[in-house]
Scaffold this motif. Sequence first.
Motif, mmCIF file in Angstrom:
data_model
loop_
_atom_site.group_PDB
_atom_site.id
_atom_site.type_symbol
_atom_site.label_atom_id
_atom_site.label_comp_id
_atom_site.label_asym_id
_atom_site.label_seq_id
_atom_site.Cartn_x
_atom_site.Cartn_y
_atom_site.Cartn_z
ATOM 1 N N LYS A 579 3.846 71.808 10.093
ATOM 2 C CA LYS A 579 3.146 72.098 8.061
ATOM 3 C C LYS A 579 2.663 73.853 9.026
ATOM 4 O O LYS A 579 2.366 74.090 9.525
ATOM 5 N N HIS A 580 3.487 73.991 7.920
ATOM 6 C CA HIS A 580 2.584 76.014 7.409
ATOM 7 C C HIS A 580 2.203 76.406 6.265
ATOM 8 O O HIS A 580 2.653 76.373 5.324
ATOM 9 N N THR A 581 0.861 76.629 6.897
ATOM 10 C CA THR A 581 -0.346 77.151 5.553
ATOM 11 C C THR A 581 0.632 78.293 4.942
ATOM 12 O O THR A 581 0.489 79.593 5.901
ATOM 13 N N ILE A 582 0.360 78.982 4.128
ATOM 14 C CA ILE A 582 0.852 80.194 3.270
ATOM 15 C C ILE A 582 -0.446 80.513 2.362
ATOM 16 O O ILE A 582 -0.903 79.242 1.623
ATOM 17 N N LEU A 583 -1.605 81.689 2.009
ATOM 18 C CA LEU A 583 -1.261 82.208 1.131
ATOM 19 C C LEU A 583 -0.964 82.900 0.015
ATOM 20 O O LEU A 583 -0.173 83.537 0.199
ATOM 21 N N GLU A 584 -1.404 82.530 -1.113
ATOM 22 C CA GLU A 584 -0.457 82.916 -1.974
ATOM 23 C C GLU A 584 -0.321 84.434 -2.434
ATOM 24 O O GLU A 584 -1.128 84.914 -2.021
ATOM 25 N N GLY A 585 0.585 85.229 -2.641
ATOM 26 C CA GLY A 585 1.289 86.407 -2.097
ATOM 27 C C GLY A 585 1.487 86.741 -0.629
ATOM 28 O O GLY A 585 1.808 88.021 -0.538
ATOM 29 N N GLN A 586 1.443 86.049 0.032
ATOM 30 C CA GLN A 586 2.010 85.955 1.700
ATOM 31 C C GLN A 586 3.121 85.038 1.396
ATOM 32 O O GLN A 586 3.575 84.935 3.101
ATOM 33 N N GLU A 587 3.820 85.038 0.847
ATOM 34 C CA GLU A 587 4.906 83.747 1.062
ATOM 35 C C GLU A 587 6.289 84.216 1.296
ATOM 36 O O GLU A 587 6.977 85.458 1.221
ATOM 37 N N PRO A 588 6.572 83.881 2.879
ATOM 38 C CA PRO A 588 8.075 84.068 3.614
ATOM 39 C C PRO A 588 9.028 83.997 2.642
ATOM 40 O O PRO A 588 9.086 83.258 1.395
ATOM 41 N N ALA A 589 10.080 84.765 2.582
ATOM 42 C CA ALA A 589 11.470 84.351 1.968
ATOM 43 C C ALA A 589 12.090 82.823 2.093
ATOM 44 O O ALA A 589 12.145 82.591 0.616
ATOM 45 N N GLU A 590 11.946 82.279 2.579
ATOM 46 C CA GLU A 590 12.530 81.048 3.021
ATOM 47 C C GLU A 590 11.554 80.119 2.085
ATOM 48 O O GLU A 590 12.030 79.333 1.197
ATOM 49 N N PHE A 591 10.647 80.483 1.652
ATOM 50 C CA PHE A 591 9.320 79.513 0.764
ATOM 51 C C PHE A 591 10.166 79.880 -0.636
ATOM 52 O O PHE A 591 10.478 79.036 -1.386
ATOM 53 N N TRP A 592 10.985 80.949 -1.272
ATOM 54 C CA TRP A 592 10.725 81.026 -2.472
ATOM 55 C C TRP A 592 12.615 80.463 -2.683
ATOM 56 O O TRP A 592 13.051 80.490 -3.014
ATOM 57 N N GLU A 593 13.865 80.919 -1.912
ATOM 58 C CA GLU A 593 14.354 79.928 -1.485
ATOM 59 C C GLU A 593 14.830 78.757 -1.866
ATOM 60 O O GLU A 593 15.547 78.455 -2.417
ATOM 61 N N ALA A 594 13.895 78.027 -1.276
ATOM 62 C CA ALA A 594 13.841 77.215 -0.813
ATOM 63 C C ALA A 594 13.831 75.649 -2.614
ATOM 64 O O ALA A 594 13.923 75.340 -2.944
ATOM 65 N N LEU A 595 12.625 77.449 -3.808
ATOM 66 C CA LEU A 595 12.247 76.628 -4.771
ATOM 67 C C LEU A 595 13.477 77.238 -5.851
ATOM 68 O O LEU A 595 13.366 77.581 -6.503
ATOM 69 N N GLY A 596 14.582 77.555 -4.944
ATOM 70 C CA GLY A 596 15.244 78.692 -5.678
ATOM 71 C C GLY A 596 15.533 79.346 -7.043
ATOM 72 O O GLY A 596 15.421 80.606 -7.312
ATOM 73 N N GLY A 597 14.511 80.694 -5.676
ATOM 74 C CA GLY A 597 13.839 81.904 -6.334
ATOM 75 C C GLY A 597 12.242 82.438 -6.860
ATOM 76 O O GLY A 597 12.024 81.334 -6.960
ATOM 77 N N LYS A 598 11.927 82.964 -7.118
ATOM 78 C CA LYS A 598 10.709 83.968 -8.262
ATOM 79 C C LYS A 598 10.725 83.591 -9.161
ATOM 80 O O LYS A 598 11.949 83.310 -9.702
ATOM 81 N N ALA A 599 9.727 82.963 -10.042
ATOM 82 C CA ALA A 599 9.472 83.378 -10.944
ATOM 83 C C ALA A 599 8.626 82.998 -12.022
ATOM 84 O O ALA A 599 7.259 82.898 -10.585
ATOM 85 N N PRO A 600 8.212 83.743 -12.666
ATOM 86 C CA PRO A 600 6.700 83.642 -13.572
ATOM 87 C C PRO A 600 6.013 81.894 -12.814
ATOM 88 O O PRO A 600 6.341 81.056 -13.260
ATOM 89 N N TYR A 601 4.932 81.784 -12.998
ATOM 90 C CA TYR A 601 3.800 80.598 -12.894
ATOM 91 C C TYR A 601 2.222 81.195 -13.213
ATOM 92 O O TYR A 601 1.433 82.314 -13.486
ATOM 93 N N ALA A 602 1.912 79.917 -13.378
ATOM 94 C CA ALA A 602 0.782 79.934 -14.518
ATOM 95 C C ALA A 602 -0.630 80.651 -13.279
ATOM 96 O O ALA A 602 -0.801 80.114 -12.252
ATOM 97 N N SER A 603 -0.834 81.883 -13.680
ATOM 98 C CA SER A 603 -2.269 82.504 -12.249
ATOM 99 C C SER A 603 -3.677 82.604 -13.272
ATOM 100 O O SER A 603 -4.058 83.218 -12.740
ATOM 101 N N GLU A 604 -3.861 82.731 -14.167
ATOM 102 C CA GLU A 604 -4.432 82.460 -14.919
ATOM 103 C C GLU A 604 -5.767 81.289 -14.675
ATOM 104 O O GLU A 604 -5.709 80.891 -13.809
ATOM 105 N N LYS A 605 -7.297 82.598 -14.298
ATOM 106 C CA LYS A 605 -7.836 80.996 -13.552
ATOM 107 C C LYS A 605 -8.255 80.569 -15.199
ATOM 108 O O LYS A 605 -7.807 80.570 -16.276
#
Length: 856
Positions: A579-605
């Motif tokens: 298990k690897h805990t990662i905080l929003e904004g500090q993601e490793p490249a492998e995280f985005w690769e697994a999701l098929g690349g970066k993309a916009p997501y809901a970030s407003e409160k």
Amino acid sequence: MTDGDTNLPTIERKLGLQIWGIENMKMVPVPEKAYGTFFEGDCYVVLHTKRTSRGSTVDLHYWIGKDSSQDEQGAAAMYVTQLDNALRGSPVQHREVQGHESETFQSYFRNGIIYKKGGVASGFKHVETNMYNIKRLLHVKGKKHVSATEVALSWDSFNKGDVFLLDLGKVLIQWNGPNCSIAEKSRGLALARSIRDSERGGRAQIGIIDNEKDSPDLMQIMKMVLGERRGELRDAIPDAKADELQKANVRLYHVYEKDNDLVVQEIATRPLTQDLLQHEDCYILDQGGFKIYVWRGKASSLEEKKAAFTRAVGFIQAKGYPSSTNVEVINDGSESAMFKQLFQRWTEKDETQGLGKVYTTGKIAKVEQVKFDTTQLHARPELAAEQRMVDDASGEIEVWRIEDLQMQPVNPKTYGQFYGGDCYLVLYTYLRSGRPHYVLYMWQGRHASVDEITACALNAVELDKKYGDEAVQVRVTMGKEPTHFLAIFKGKLIIYEGGTSRAQKSMPEPAIRLFQVRGTDEMNTKATEVPARASSLNSNDVFLLTTSQVCYLWCGKGCSGDEREMAKMVADIVSKQDKHTILEGQEPAEFWEALGGKAPYASEKRFQEQVTHYQPRLFECSNQTGRFIMTEVVGFCQEDLDEDDVMLLDTWEEIFLWIGKASNTYERNEAIASAKEYLKTHPAGRDLATPIILVKQGYEPLNFTGWFNAWDPYKWSDGKSYEDMKNSLGDVSALSEIKVDLNNISLNKRTLSMTNLGGSSMASASPDYKSHFNHSNSNSYSNSSSSLVHNGDGFYSREVLMNKTVDELPEGVDPTKKEYYLSDADFHDIFGKSKDEFYQMPKWKQQNEKKQCGLF
């Protein structure tokens, strides 16, 4: 809960719905199986408690039947006032008149409200009598909020624009007017199914007439009951609804005593501000005659508070408004969301910034800590999504999966893991007063087959019988799990989008999966699988991304420490990897690769947590009449987005218009104008520059779907249309024999004969059986042997049926169902099982056994 100075019965403090009728000026509990049915000659008191992020809200309604007496109306109002005192002013009180109920009241009955003729004289006991000994005609109105009124058994009751339901006990015939919309037909069918499942134990058949010419057999039954139709049907009757301009005309009146006289003085029009309300006084807010609110200040006199309803009704009379005008009485500090949204800005006394949940320390929050009494709980499909806690969730659980239409025990190690391709039965057992009580959940996967869903219900009936018909049965549709369901799995509830938990899996499990985890403790946590792509993320939550090498715990900026701890528990279940805990904004490249690349997501409160008074609101829009009409959907979910509608979602900072695929061109073209009209006429004086966002069905952006819990991205590809709902009732061709017990009517696939008690033929019909008559379960013919229309005793010897060609069979025998004409004894001798057991097997197994026995 009792109050020494009143005649109140003992009131249980529990979540959900409680209903009493007024009988001999006393409150008498209504059986839960009768919830949603109201006698026109009676008055009722309705109490509803719902969990919210700030504790709970309590709504108290008194309902007035159109034929009820003044004495009963007075008694109902008096009891509501006494209940309000006993609950220390926490409830919002409502005066509801038959046919003009508030959206809040209607939201309790998702499948509709049924009005019955009669009153106390005919008695609440009606529901306990022979459920099949019925002959009535229901006039069904409404698209979003459905009501069904019992009308005269006559063609004069019909019109071209509405749905009518001829209820004959074992048979329900839905007649759809030629000018009905798909939504009205769908809601009518939902009501018919609700009557079948809730009142008739699933044992009634439903027939549908969409076009009279295509349903000669069903029309023949209609004519037998109603007589021949003479003359043209009446035109559709338009619904009387307030337009938005009318609702926008808000006026605030100060109510006070002066020289022993009551003075009602207008003090403000829109936009209203919160500081106009002084704690020492009472006020009336008139929303254009559409609705009347009475606000009672904390420091106002007891006399003023007691007179609230009386003053509101007097105000209605003085203004010349209809006596059916809805009244809501609210107490200082316990205002409803509907009331608050009429003001420009509403701040709560203990409002806090940030995303953490805030619970008030007042009396309301304490209700939540009481163990709720379950003896009155009777689950109904339309209430399955309500948050009901029957106990502290410390009881015993047993789980079965439906496999080959039978119950297969689930390994206890995997309890809490549910797959969208399966159906499950969950039996929850707990002790109360030293004896066991049972809650039986029927969990239906979004991608499960109709046969499996039907088998799930049938097995539930059998399991219920095993426990003496004592179990509370709760139908749980995937994504709408009640709070108690979450709580019994102690934070380990995981909903997989598709697939199955069976040993022989037809599809390999995906290598990469993404789960959204919501919840702060073992009582409220759920992990839901979402599409494994970056756009599924949301800054408010924790997400688990599982791959073949690692499991990432992605913590959004808005999540709390409690939410992170619950996600860690879930992570150990969904993945055996590191298990690897990662905080929003500090993601490793492998995280985005697994999701098929970066993309916009809901970030407003989440906006409703920043401005505590404003809850997002969903409306169905229509301006076909030339006036802009909106119908609110209270407690909305994705299912409420109808394909043939234009829907408006108001999140305060923006307005979304959702355009259904089948909405009409006029509504689509006018959508933007409608949204502008909504802003312009909003009682709170909204900013006309508020962004208006047009959303097409199937192409919803993140900032739209984020307002819906557990949004299903696949819904629009396999969502049930009206035709799907109709077809799911069963395959007409699979029905060999049907009999309608209408004292004198018998139906047969080849002949439709209507015989009077003396036996002489009264009518006949074409041999083609083209109607939409359907069994509630196309594989089950239980309780139908008495319905056969055959020679002699209704059965044939095995010699007459086995190894015979179509031409060699007796007249009237369906060659595809030869085995059904065997006596029960012969059937068991040949197949080694009963007819019930045989017809619960998959069709392919039935066919194989029939071939072996010479009955194919």
